[in-house]
Structure formats: C-alpha cells, structure tokens
Write an enzyme that holds these catalytic residues in place. Structure first.
Site: not given
Ligand code: EPU
Length: 419
Positions: A22-23, A116, A123, A306, A399
């Site tokens: 998915k990701n 989510c 987020r 995850d 999803r």
């Molecule tokens: N964060 C910030 N500022 C930003 C972006 C992120 O503070 O601008 C923080 C977040 O709040 C969090 C941390 O950085 O505390 C890490 O989050 P990250 O940005 O890595 O998460 P993401 O890129 O939004 C992806 C996956 C998530 C997975 C995380 C961590 C996708 C679409 N989503 O999210 O997947 O949990 O990396 O590995 O790639 C899921 O599949 O259920 C899911 C939530």
C-alpha cells in the site's frame, strides 16, 4: 456501513499470498505526474486508498485504465494543479500529490490531508512546507487550502528534523525536476522509499545514497515513465505472520520479502515462535507457549509502528509481561481499551507506553474499527476470542487490506461481511 461478524476459535491453515505494498502504491500513483508519458503499475493492491488515489488522478484530468491488480496512468492531459478538496481531505496519502504537481506545474493548491487520526494535533505537514520553501517555493494559505508556487524549483540542501517517510519521498520527487543538485539529509530508509528511488533512477534521474540517510539528487528536465512492479507489502506479511502465531496455526505466507521483516522475525526467535523463511516466503508453525518480548517502535529498519497494534495483541497471549513503547504516533495505543473490553490485561502508563500481561482469554465483543492497523488487529482478536465479535466501520480495514474476509476465510476463519 459494512461490518464483520467473526466467530472465534477456528483453527487456520494453508497459504496466504501477500499483495503489493500500500505505502508504495500510494506514492507511485502520484509519481506518475512527474512524467507526461504513461506508466504501467503491476502488483497494485486492490484497496480503497488506491481507488481514492486513482480517483484523484482522474479528477485532475489524468486517464486511468485499470484491471484488478494493475493499471496504466496517462497524465499528459493534466492541466490543473488544484486537488479536489473533498477527495483529498479524505485520505492522508493525498499529500503525496503535492510534490509532483508542484515539480511539473510550478504550482499546487491542496487542502489539509485527511486519513487515520494518529496524533493529538492531527498529522502535521510542516516538513513538507519547510521542504517546499527550501526549493524556493512561496507558500500561502487561505481558508480551505494551501497554495504553493515556484515557477522553478531550485536544488537545495534540506535536513529533515523528524525522520518522515512521506516527506522524504516528496522532497525526492521535487529534487528530480529541480534545477541543479539537491542533498537530502536524515532521510527515512523504508524499502518502499528505496523502490521509488530505484524507479526514478531507471527513469533517468541520478540519485546517490539510496537506502542511506543522505541522498544526493541531480535534477533533470524530463522524466521517462515505464513499468513499475510494486514490491510486496511487508506490513501485510508481518500482520499475517503475527496472525499465525496468535492462532497457533501452520500458515505459509508467500510473495513476501522476509528481509524486510528482519526485526519482527528476530523477535519471534526470542519469543520461541517456530518459523522458516525462504527467499519469498515465511512459514509459521504452531507454538503453544509464546515468550514475552518488549518492543519500541522506530523508523526502518526498527520495529514498524504499523505492526505495533497486532504485536500488542500477540503480547496478550504471551506468557508474562510485555512493555510496548509506541514512539511514532501518540494515538496508536488507544485501541488497547477495546482489547481490555475483550478481556485483555493492558495498563496504560502514558499515550506512548502500555504494559501487557498475558496470557489472557479474550471474549467476543461489539467493536468499531478506529483506523486501519487497529482495525485489522480487532479482526485478529476476534479470531481467537470465545464467541462472536462484531466490528463496525470496516471501511478502515478495506483501505489497506485487499479482500481480507475472503482471504482469511480461505485459511479457515469464520468471518462474514455484512453490508
Ligand atoms: N511528522 C511531522 N511533520 C510532518 C510529517 C510528519 O511532525 O510534516 C511526524 C508525524 O507526526 C510522526 C512522524 O513525523 O510523528 C513520522 O511520520 P511519517 O511522516 O513518517 O509518517 P507518514 O509519512 O505520514 C508513513 C505511512 C504510515 C506509517 C508511517 C511511519 C504512508 C502513506 N503512510 O506515514 O502508514 O505509519 O509512514 O512508518 O506511507 C499505515 O499504513 O497505516 C500508516 C499510517
């Protein structure tokens, strides 16, 4: 709204094939915008978040030809770089459209992304805004949307203050079409990022340091597009491995890459869970007594957040106490209340830490799936609970997990979807 009804206690056995990640799918679909030639994506998971991403491509004016597990995307007709507020507001990965639109059109307008809710203040997207600004973009905000403008993106040096998967991928995409050289520091290193970077390299971009915290990218003016095969979903594979251990079943998980689950499999060894791996499969054998082993979530190659929810459920069946420390999100342990309703013994110390004492018997309950990973965990809890479990709001599970009820049924689970 659809729900699942699960009768617990069935022994599972057989083989389950892992779908595409998915990701990664949610990144390669928007990456199609970087090029005006068509891309074909294979091993595409047939899940709701992918449907939404493809809808977003169409809403921008792109053409999508789809079969169940592949698609061809032609973005040559996209003229408009404004994301549909309603559609983009529904899922977090809509943020992945912003960098390629900005890189190709010099402008993008988008709402705050949905998805989510895993953090107390929602987020954040500050890393994206800081990153776009580093490439020279001007950022403004009106009541409903962010507007980012940069007629030319200029290569830059950017340090991520927080290691972020989607922010790393987004800045990588900006760098591909930026003028000059970009150095990205403190990058995330997930296998999905490596796969995306390798694809962009094949398409003509020069990237060094792929899979390390520092990537150096030489921007080019025109990106080719080709065929992209989505790598197996390591989170789905890990979830099925945990499910097998939890239900004390013999299950072979195929079409996966065990190397992407090194930490989980190392912990399984500590827990004395019996398994065997081959190049593309993991076979779990029934283990009567599971030892406790504490985890702390961490960016790859650490323990994936995850997989924390299913692992926490597994801890309810281990012999002793397990400390679970969730470091990435501060709302990802809230679902443990629901496991307690089912009979688990989980004490919350603070939003990031719980102590699980096992083994405890779980009993069927009426539950609502709060998000994707907690949702699949409640399904797994239903499989081992005595009696009937009803799970509402299963859209959250659809999803990210393709056709999950049918695939679990094929292993012997007693699970029914009620529309
Ligand atoms: N964060 C910030 N500022 C930003 C972006 C992120 O503070 O601008 C923080 C977040 O709040 C969090 C941390 O950085 O505390 C890490 O989050 P990250 O940005 O890595 O998460 P993401 O890129 O939004 C992806 C996956 C998530 C997975 C995380 C961590 C996708 C679409 N989503 O999210 O997947 O949990 O990396 O590995 O790639 C899921 O599949 O259920 C899911 C939530």
């Amino acid at each position: 709204m659809s729900k699942f009804i699960i009768q617990g206690g069935s022994k599972l056995s057989g083989t389950i094939e892992v779908k595409g990640a998915k990701n990664l799918a949610l990144k390669i679909i928007p990456a199609s915008i970087l090029s005006s030639s068509p891309i074909t994506i294979t091993n595409l998971p047939n899940i709701e978040d992918v449907n939404k991403s493809l809808e977003l491509i169409e809403s921008l004016g792109g053409k999508v030809e789809r079969s169940s597990n592949s698609c061809t995307i032609d973005t040559s007709n996209i003229k408009n770089a404004k994301l549909d507020n309603h559609l983009a507001g529904q899922f977090r990965a809509s943020i992945m459209f912003t960098a390629p639109l900005l890189a190709r059109f010099g402008k993008v307008e988008f709402p705050h992304p949905g998805g989510c809710v895993l953090g107390a203040g929602g987020r954040p997207i500050d890393l994206f805004l800081d990153g776009f600004a580093a490439f020279g973009a001007k950022i403004s905000l009106n009541e409903r949307s962010y507007i980012i403008e940069a007629p030319i993106l200029v290569g830059c040096e950017f340090f991520f203050n927080i290691v972020s998967v989607t922010a790393t991928e987004s800045m990588l995409m900006c760098a591909c079409l930026a003028k000059g050289t970009t150095t990205l520091k403190n990058c995330a290193m997930e296998p999905e990022i490596i796969a995306l970077a390798n694809y962009l390299t094949e398409m003509g971009v020069k990237i060094s340091g792929i899979g390390s915290p520092t990537m150096i990218i030489e921007g080019i003016t025109n990106i080719n597009a080709g065929v992209f095969d989505v790598i197996p979903d390591r989170i789905e594979a890990g979830t099925f491995a945990i499910m097998a251990a939890l239900t004390k079943s013999n299950i072979k998980i195929t079409n996966c890459n065990p190397k992407h689950l090194e930490i989980l499999l190392n912990i399984f060894k500590k827990q004395e869970i019996v398994f065997e791996t081959a190049d593309t499969s993991i076979e779990i054998f029934p283990t009567e007594t599971i030892k406790p082993y504490g985890i702390k979530t961490h960016e790859y190659p650490g323990f994936p957040t995850d997989l924390q929810p299913p692992f926490t459920l597994l801890a309810t069946q281990a012999n002793g106490t397990t400390l679970v420390h969730e470091t990435i999100y501060d709302q990802r342990l809230l679902f443990t209340d629901m496991l307690n309703h089912m009979g688990a013994d989980i004490i919350t110390f603070d939003p990031h830490r719980v102590r699980v004492t096992g083994p405890t018997k779980l009993y069927g309950h009426k539950l609502i799936s709060p998000d994707l990973r907690a949702g699949i965990t409640l399904i797994l809890a239903g499989l081992i609970a005595t009696g009937t479990t009803q799970i509402d709001n299963i859209y959250q599970v659809d999803r990210g997990y393709e056709n999950i009820d049918q695939r679990l049924k094929a292993l012997g689970a007693n699970i029914t979807r009620v529309e």
